[in-house]
Design a protein around this motif. Structure first.
Motif, PDB file in Angstrom:
ATOM      1  N   GLY A 111     -10.524   0.022  -2.289  1.00 47.42           N
ATOM      2  CA  GLY A 111      -9.446   0.995  -2.184  1.00 47.42           C
ATOM      3  C   GLY A 111      -9.631   2.161  -3.138  1.00 47.42           C
ATOM      4  N   TRP A 173      -6.853  -2.025   6.512  1.00 40.63           N
ATOM      5  CA  TRP A 173      -6.991  -2.625   5.185  1.00 40.63           C
ATOM      6  C   TRP A 173      -6.838  -4.142   5.238  1.00 40.63           C
ATOM      7  CZ3 TRP A 173      -9.500  -0.196   1.768  1.00 40.63           C
ATOM      8  CH2 TRP A 173      -9.452   1.206   1.699  1.00 40.63           C
ATOM      9  N   ASN A 239      -0.596  -5.613   8.308  1.00 36.99           N
ATOM     10  CA  ASN A 239      -1.724  -5.850   7.398  1.00 36.99           C
ATOM     11  C   ASN A 239      -1.566  -7.166   6.650  1.00 36.99           C
ATOM     12  OD1 ASN A 239      -3.782  -3.384   6.939  1.00 36.99           O
ATOM     13  ND2 ASN A 239      -1.810  -2.583   7.578  1.00 36.99           N
TER      14      ASN A 239
END
Length: 307
Positions: A111, A173, A239
């Protein structure tokens, strides 16, 4: 001398896997699952310092052959599973906790790297991810067009492709985190069955795997959050589910393994059973449900005969 040879061999094997993955396209996702194993094994047998030397050598070779981007990407994706995982295992942390710690650290590193790279390109991370997915979709459409398929079949393929791309945009993600987790899990599994083991992998046997009871409430909360008509909340929930559901699938597999062992199934029968679970719908969903409901039913608890 043995340590030096192990480091060199581990680096050669890893670089060979990286080279093969760079030429295989989507198939590379399968090879990536084995990428950390050679040098992680070196780290378990000869010390984490040896794994660190091997990773540094591998990254340097990647930098020399394919440039800074390739070397950095290798470190970003595989360094934690190659160096951090053996270190955590050698200090006595259970294999499941070690996997989760490595997954979290890799996701944070990824990230941060993605945020920095996107900032240099003067775009947001979301725009960068969408740009990458659009590029892959365009490549897939080109392949479909060249296949000269009937129009109705081509339209169906386009529909599936577009829906898959939308899912990837929403759950990117979560999918990336799951991929990092699978890498660490595969590495631990291979370390457990590697030949000439001079080390122990701490933690429970796989068929006794049981997740924390609190995790199911996170799963329930994420599921209900999908019903909230707020795009940000729905994306966060999606997610979250993308990461948690594979964990319950893993627990379901552990329960199946427990009964395979209890009933003394042959190795061939077990392999066939696992393949069926992976490829036949709706068996993956059923196994995941078994993992979820194990909190209430405790399927592996010995049953007392009443007659």
């Amino acid at each position: 001398m043995n340590r030096l040879l192990a480091i060199l061999l581990g680096s050669v094997v890893t670089n060979s896997l990286l080279l093969s993955a760079s030429t295989l396209g989507p198939v590379s996702a399968f090879l990536n699952m084995f990428m950390a194993m050679p040098l992680a094994y070196v780290g378990m047998r000869y010390g984490v310092g040896s794994a660190l030397v091997g990773v540094t050598l591998t990254a340097a070779i990647q930098y020399a052959v394919a440039g800074f981007y390739s070397g950095g990407l290798y470190l970003l994706q595989f360094s934690m599973a190659t160096i951090g995982l053996p270190w955590l295992l050698k200090v006595g942390i259970s294999w499941l906790r070690s996997v989760l710690i490595c997954t979290l650290c890799t996701a944070v590193l990824a990230g941060g790297f993605a945020g920095g790279y996107a900032a240099r390109q003067e775009m947001t991370v979301t725009e960068m991810v969408n740009q990458y997915i659009d590029k892959e979709v365009a490549s897939a459409r080109t392949i479909y067009d060249q296949a000269e398929l009937p129009k109705d079949q081509l339209d169906n393929l386009y529909l599936v492709l577009d829906s898959t791309a939308d899912f990837f945009r929403q759950a990117f993600w979560g999918l990336a985190t799951t991929a990092f987790m699978l890498l660490s899990l595969m590495t631990v599994g291979l370390l457990k069955v590697a030949p000439q083991r001079t080390y122990a992998v701490p933690g429970c046997m796989f068929h006794h795997l049981k997740l924390s009871e609190y995790l199911v409430w996170v799963l329930i909360a994420a599921g209900f959050s999908l019903l909230i008509k707020q795009p940000v909340v729905q994306q966060l929930a999606l997610n979250c589910l993308t990461v948690i559901l594979p964990l319950y699938f893993l627990q379901g597999i552990a329960i199946i393994t427990f009964f395979f062992r209890k009933k003394a199934f042959s190795t061939l029968s077990r392999v066939f059973g696992y393949l069926l679970i992976l490829v036949v719908n709706p068996l993956p969903l059923l196994v995941t449900a078994i993992g979820v409901f194990d909190m209430w039913f405790d399927f592996r608890k010995p049953r007392v005969k009443t007659t």
